[in-house]
Design a protein around this motif. Structure first.
Motif, PDB file in Angstrom:
ATOM      1  N   ALA A 174      15.525 -19.937 -56.133  1.00 32.48           N
ATOM      2  CA  ALA A 174      16.561 -19.673 -55.147  1.00 32.48           C
ATOM      3  C   ALA A 174      15.958 -19.529 -53.751  1.00 32.48           C
ATOM      4  O   ALA A 174      16.524 -20.019 -52.766  1.00 32.48           O
ATOM      5  CB  ALA A 174      17.333 -18.411 -55.523  1.00 32.48           C
ATOM      6  N   GLN A 175      14.819 -18.883 -53.654  1.00 34.73           N
ATOM      7  CA  GLN A 175      14.163 -18.704 -52.354  1.00 34.73           C
ATOM      8  C   GLN A 175      13.780 -20.050 -51.751  1.00 34.73           C
ATOM      9  O   GLN A 175      13.978 -20.291 -50.552  1.00 34.73           O
ATOM     10  CB  GLN A 175      12.933 -17.827 -52.513  1.00 34.73           C
ATOM     11  CG  GLN A 175      12.244 -17.493 -51.200  1.00 34.73           C
ATOM     12  CD  GLN A 175      11.080 -16.557 -51.408  1.00 34.73           C
ATOM     13  OE1 GLN A 175      10.369 -16.617 -52.425  1.00 34.73           O
ATOM     14  NE2 GLN A 175      10.852 -15.653 -50.450  1.00 34.73           N
ATOM     15  N   ARG A 176      13.235 -20.949 -52.577  1.00 35.42           N
ATOM     16  CA  ARG A 176      12.860 -22.269 -52.073  1.00 35.42           C
ATOM     17  C   ARG A 176      14.088 -23.068 -51.636  1.00 35.42           C
ATOM     18  O   ARG A 176      14.066 -23.737 -50.596  1.00 35.42           O
ATOM     19  CB  ARG A 176      12.083 -23.043 -53.149  1.00 35.42           C
ATOM     20  CG  ARG A 176      10.733 -22.441 -53.509  1.00 35.42           C
ATOM     21  CD  ARG A 176       9.891 -23.417 -54.309  1.00 35.42           C
ATOM     22  NE  ARG A 176      10.539 -23.809 -55.550  1.00 35.42           N
ATOM     23  CZ  ARG A 176      10.432 -23.137 -56.694  1.00 35.42           C
ATOM     24  NH1 ARG A 176       9.723 -22.012 -56.741  1.00 35.42           N
ATOM     25  NH2 ARG A 176      11.023 -23.565 -57.795  1.00 35.42           N
ATOM     26  N   MET A 177      15.148 -22.992 -52.428  1.00 32.99           N
ATOM     27  CA  MET A 177      16.357 -23.722 -52.087  1.00 32.99           C
ATOM     28  C   MET A 177      16.987 -23.172 -50.804  1.00 32.99           C
ATOM     29  O   MET A 177      17.411 -23.941 -49.930  1.00 32.99           O
ATOM     30  CB  MET A 177      17.368 -23.654 -53.237  1.00 32.99           C
ATOM     31  CG  MET A 177      16.959 -24.422 -54.467  1.00 32.99           C
ATOM     32  SD  MET A 177      16.866 -26.204 -54.135  1.00 32.99           S
ATOM     33  CE  MET A 177      16.009 -26.762 -55.614  1.00 32.99           C
ATOM     34  N   VAL A 178      17.058 -21.869 -50.678  1.00 32.22           N
ATOM     35  CA  VAL A 178      17.633 -21.267 -49.484  1.00 32.22           C
ATOM     36  C   VAL A 178      16.805 -21.618 -48.259  1.00 32.22           C
ATOM     37  O   VAL A 178      17.349 -21.947 -47.197  1.00 32.22           O
ATOM     38  CB  VAL A 178      17.755 -19.744 -49.652  1.00 32.22           C
ATOM     39  CG1 VAL A 178      18.087 -19.072 -48.317  1.00 32.22           C
ATOM     40  CG2 VAL A 178      18.827 -19.406 -50.685  1.00 32.22           C
ATOM     41  N   HIS A 179      15.490 -21.580 -48.388  1.00 25.90           N
ATOM     42  CA  HIS A 179      14.631 -21.935 -47.265  1.00 25.90           C
ATOM     43  C   HIS A 179      14.887 -23.380 -46.822  1.00 25.90           C
ATOM     44  O   HIS A 179      15.013 -23.660 -45.608  1.00 25.90           O
ATOM     45  CB  HIS A 179      13.160 -21.773 -47.652  1.00 25.90           C
ATOM     46  CG  HIS A 179      12.204 -22.219 -46.587  1.00 25.90           C
ATOM     47  ND1 HIS A 179      11.881 -21.449 -45.497  1.00 25.90           N
ATOM     48  CD2 HIS A 179      11.516 -23.390 -46.431  1.00 25.90           C
ATOM     49  CE1 HIS A 179      11.044 -22.104 -44.718  1.00 25.90           C
ATOM     50  NE2 HIS A 179      10.807 -23.288 -45.273  1.00 25.90           N
ATOM     51  N   THR A 180      14.961 -24.287 -47.773  1.00 19.12           N
ATOM     52  CA  THR A 180      15.201 -25.703 -47.452  1.00 19.12           C
ATOM     53  C   THR A 180      16.573 -25.906 -46.828  1.00 19.12           C
ATOM     54  O   THR A 180      16.715 -26.605 -45.809  1.00 19.12           O
ATOM     55  CB  THR A 180      15.071 -26.563 -48.721  1.00 19.12           C
ATOM     56  OG1 THR A 180      13.773 -26.365 -49.300  1.00 19.12           O
ATOM     57  CG2 THR A 180      15.252 -28.038 -48.399  1.00 19.12           C
ATOM     58  N   LEU A 181      17.570 -25.292 -47.420  1.00 17.23           N
ATOM     59  CA  LEU A 181      18.933 -25.458 -46.913  1.00 17.23           C
ATOM     60  C   LEU A 181      19.104 -24.797 -45.547  1.00 17.23           C
ATOM     61  O   LEU A 181      19.880 -25.277 -44.714  1.00 17.23           O
ATOM     62  CB  LEU A 181      19.943 -24.888 -47.918  1.00 17.23           C
ATOM     63  CG  LEU A 181      20.071 -25.694 -49.219  1.00 17.23           C
ATOM     64  CD1 LEU A 181      20.861 -24.921 -50.267  1.00 17.23           C
ATOM     65  CD2 LEU A 181      20.720 -27.052 -48.963  1.00 17.23           C
TER      66      LEU A 181
END
Length: 270
Positions: free
Chosen positions: A62-69
């Motif tokens: 989730a952290q990686r996805m939120v950072h990318t988004l």
């Protein structure tokens, strides 16, 4: 027990394991979309832990996805720093869908004329399996925030637009949709039994329109008119909604039915 009307759940869009196992299926895209979908029922900003729990992925993913988004402006930090919320860039895709959808594109001038004649709330909803999603909402004298925003949805089983759509499906298909639906009531008057709903669908098929009272809101009377594609399949519905404090069902039907039927026939030729 009643419930809110903000968003009805989709049906067939839920993926199976066979879908995910396909060679062309990209799981990272699914995870990114699940992160965006985490906000569907949020009442405010979500923390990273909230997003992970709601999207069904671990906190690290989730952290990686939120950072990318966030980098792409699809998620942004709340102004108070309490969490995250959807980013402005999402509206670009909303616009793309609405301007390229042939029903929505053709509907606006027709619905504006309908509103000027009916002088009541006019909505256009799109058929999405177990629900209809509002794509155009034209208000009149009873302005509310929820009733003016596109993207809200209501179940097919108890909405005027839903009954209008069910009336143009095979009976077996209509029953299958009803059997899969979460038929908890919205009001004390919501019709929840399959046979009772099918009776309303049969009446709608006979009349050419649906008439629903106190199904989604206790004080509301609504009519639904089906919009068909070139093959005769239902793809959308027009809703005309008024208040039971101002209208008797018979008078509302007599006044609005000719207007709604004409508008639906016009849009069924797109």
């Amino acid at each position: 027990m009643t419930r809110n009307t903000t968003r009805a759940e989709p049906g067939k869009r839920n993926l199976s394991e066979a879908d995910r196992a396909g060679a062309l299926f990209v799981q990272s895209v699914e995870k990114a979309m699940s992160v965006l979908a985490a906000f569907h029922h949020a009442d405010g900003p979500l923390t990273l832990s909230d997003i992970a729990a709601r999207s069904g992925i671990d906190r690290s993913a989730a952290q990686r996805m939120v950072h990318t988004l966030r980098a792409l402006n699809y998620i942004e930090r709340d102004v108070d720093g309490h969490g995250f919320r959807p980013g402005l860039r999402i509206l670009d895709h909303t616009l793309d869908y609405l301007r390229l959808n042939p029903v929505v594109r053709e509907a606006m001038p027709v619905l504006q004329e309908l509103r000027s004649e009916a002088r009541e709330r006019i909505d256009l909803s799109l058929f999405d399996d177990l629900r209809v999603i509002y794509a155009i909402r034209l208000q009149t004298k009873r302005q509310t925030f929820n009733a003016s925003i596109v993207g809200h949805s209501v179940p097919v089983f108890c909405s005027a637009g839903g009954w209008a759509i069910l009336s143009h499906l095979r009976e077996s298909h209509a029953r299958e949709i009803l059997n899969r639906s979460d038929r908890r009531p919205f009001t004390p008057h919501t019709i929840t039994e399959v046979e009772d709903t099918m009776a309303q669908v049969a009446l709608t098929r006979e009349n050419g329109f649906a008439l629903a009272t106190s199904q989604i809101l206790s004080s509301e009377i609504a009519m639904g008119f089906p919009i068909l594609d070139r093959t005769g399949a239902p793809v959308a519905a027009i809703h005309i909604a008024g208040s039971l404090s101002e209208w008797k069902p018979e008078a509302f039907s007599a006044r609005m039915a000719p207007l709604g039927l004409q508008a639906a026939r016009t849009l069924s030729k797109y």
